[in-house]
Design an enzyme around this catalytic site. Structure first.
Site, PDB file in Angstrom:
ATOM      1  CB  SER A 112      12.532  36.394  57.612  1.00 42.72           C
ATOM      2  OG  SER A 112      12.646  36.375  56.208  1.00 42.72           O
ATOM      3  CE  LYS A 164      10.051  33.442  58.186  1.00 39.08           C
ATOM      4  NZ  LYS A 164      10.389  32.074  58.051  1.00 39.08           N
ATOM      5  CG  HIS A 167       7.794  36.892  55.826  1.00 34.48           C
ATOM      6  ND1 HIS A 167       8.520  35.784  55.445  1.00 34.48           N
ATOM      7  CD2 HIS A 167       8.545  37.963  55.453  1.00 34.48           C
ATOM      8  CE1 HIS A 167       9.650  36.163  54.877  1.00 34.48           C
ATOM      9  NE2 HIS A 167       9.697  37.483  54.878  1.00 34.48           N
ATOM     10  CG  ASN A 168       7.763  31.900  55.177  1.00 32.22           C
ATOM     11  OD1 ASN A 168       8.259  32.942  55.606  1.00 32.22           O
ATOM     12  ND2 ASN A 168       8.398  30.753  55.202  1.00 32.22           N
ATOM     13  CD  GLU A 171       9.957  33.276  51.468  1.00 35.40           C
ATOM     14  OE1 GLU A 171      10.356  33.973  52.404  1.00 35.40           O
ATOM     15  OE2 GLU A 171      10.110  32.036  51.460  1.00 35.40           O
TER      16      GLU A 171
HETATM   17  O1  LIG Z   1      11.983  34.115  55.449  1.00 34.90           O
HETATM   18  C1  LIG Z   1      12.816  33.251  55.228  1.00 34.90           C
HETATM   19  O2  LIG Z   1      14.003  33.323  55.576  1.00 34.90           O
HETATM   20  C2  LIG Z   1      12.370  32.035  54.489  1.00 34.90           C
HETATM   21  O3  LIG Z   1      10.991  32.054  54.279  1.00 34.90           O
HETATM   22  C3  LIG Z   1      12.703  30.796  55.267  1.00 34.90           C
HETATM   23  O4  LIG Z   1      11.844  30.690  56.362  1.00 34.90           O
HETATM   24  C4  LIG Z   1      12.754  29.543  54.424  1.00 34.90           C
HETATM   25  O5  LIG Z   1      13.502  29.703  53.289  1.00 34.90           O
HETATM   26  C5  LIG Z   1      11.404  28.980  54.161  1.00 34.90           C
HETATM   27  O6  LIG Z   1      11.163  28.074  55.189  1.00 34.90           O
HETATM   28  C6  LIG Z   1      11.227  28.227  52.870  1.00 34.90           C
HETATM   29  O7  LIG Z   1       9.913  27.848  52.868  1.00 34.90           O
HETATM   30  P1  LIG Z   1       9.323  26.829  51.833  1.00 34.90           P
HETATM   31  O8  LIG Z   1      10.163  25.584  51.964  1.00 34.90           O
HETATM   32  O9  LIG Z   1       7.919  26.590  52.286  1.00 34.90           O
HETATM   33  O10 LIG Z   1       9.457  27.461  50.502  1.00 34.90           O
END
Ligand SMILES: O=C(O)[C@H](O)[C@@H](O)[C@H](O)[C@H](O)COP(=O)(O)O
Length: 311
Positions: A112, A164, A167-168, A171
């Site tokens: 990340s 991860k 985590h996403n 996010e």
């Molecule tokens: O932690 C991070 O650095 C982000 O999450 C990274 O992994 C990326 O920006 C995602 O892949 C976007 O994910 P989406 O395309 O599903 O929004």
């Protein structure tokens, strides 16, 4: 230490650069000859000393599968493959099993930090055998942010990408909450300085965060986001989070709603809402809006002056 990096795009390229700045020797391979150090994957493998470590930083799915298949052919017993892409954790067990037939180790590593990682370091979430992770620690130490946090050996193979993925998912939920708060503030005229509000929240508040900092940065460029369309893609991690939640019967209303909001953002018109509008019109004579945009009169409709609360 020495490492091979496959995929030198905005993530892999910056990671290779951070490793070089940290004193490591990186041999990079990319399909784009302008970015590549080695002319082929075979040449990259030949340029590394045994036992080798090769970090795969290519898009999840087919490109990662193909690269790992090819590396399986080229590498030898004692070598290690690290998958640093946003792969689905269920693929990790498969990759580890395939590579282990030749005695090749496998570590999955969620990364990340995005384009800011070169400068700030990358948060790393690893899965794999203790011995393999231990051998790669000099690499992880250089990639991760300074300080105690920013790295976890989360468990066996798959645990890194599972961490991860979650985590996403978080996010998604956090971004959606900021997005909804912003929309409400913009829609009402009670708060006159919406950008200023978000900016002030960066200090001292409960919701201060890097995402909030980045939102203020975006609003500094385009205060009312007039240059953007309300359209958001997704790369899979949110869907996998929701799928894992279903598998474990864990309720994830926020993350699920955030994912569905992205799907809705890609529709110019809502087929489901056509059904809702049609049924309201059928049972209650409520007003409908035609495909051309004119408002039809319903039995209890005052006409075209539709307010947000009544039709
Ligand atoms: O932690 C991070 O650095 C982000 O999450 C990274 O992994 C990326 O920006 C995602 O892949 C976007 O994910 P989406 O395309 O599903 O929004």
């Amino acid at each position: 230490m020495q490492i091979g990096m496959v995929g030198l795009g905005k993530m892999g390229g910056n990671m290779a650069e951070r490793l070089r700045r940290g004193g490591h020797e990186v041999v990079g391979y990319d399909r784009d000859p302008g970015l590549s150090d080695a002319g082929s994957l075979k040449e990259l493998v030949e340029r590394l000393q045994k036992p080798r470590a090769v970090w795969v930083m290519v898009p999840a799915g087919k490109p990662t599968q193909q690269t790992i298949d090819d590396l399986g052919e080229l590498l030898d017993e004692g070598d290690i493959v690290i998958d640093g892409g946003n792969s689905h954790y269920v693929d990790d067990q498969k990759h580890a099993a395939e590579l282990s037939q030749k005695g090749i180790g496998f570590v999955d590593c969620g990364v990340s930090g995005g384009v800011w990682g070169l400068q700030n370091g990358y948060a790393l979430m690893c899965g794999g055998a203790q011995e393999a992770v231990q051998r790669l620690m000099p690499i992880f130490e250089t990639l991760k942010p300074e300080g105690e946090d920013g790295f976890v050996h989360a468990g066996d193979v798959g645990a890194g990408h599972f961490a991860k993925m979650v985590h996403n998912g978080i996010e998604y939920g956090m971004m959606q909450a900021f997005a909804e708060g912003w929309e409400l503030l913009e829609a009402s005229d009670v708060v006159k300085d919406v950008r200023g509000c978000f900016s002030s929240w960066r200090t001292g508040t409960v919701i201060r965060s890097w995402l909030l900092d980045l939102l203020v940065r975006a609003l500094d460029d385009d205060e009312h986001l007039e240059q953007l369309r309300g359209y958001a893609q997704d790369s899979g991690e949110g869907r996998w989070t929701v799928q894992a939640a279903v598998d474990h019967a864990v309720p994830l209303p926020v993350i699920t709603a955030a994912l569905y909001s992205r799907f809705a953002s890609r529709q110019d018109d809502s087929p489901a809402m056509k059904v809702v509008a049609a049924l309201r019109n059928q049972f209650g004579g409520h007003a409908i809006t035609s495909a051309e945009g004119s408002v039809g009169k319903g039995a209890d409709s005052p006409g075209a002056d539709v307010t947000p609360l009544r039709d």
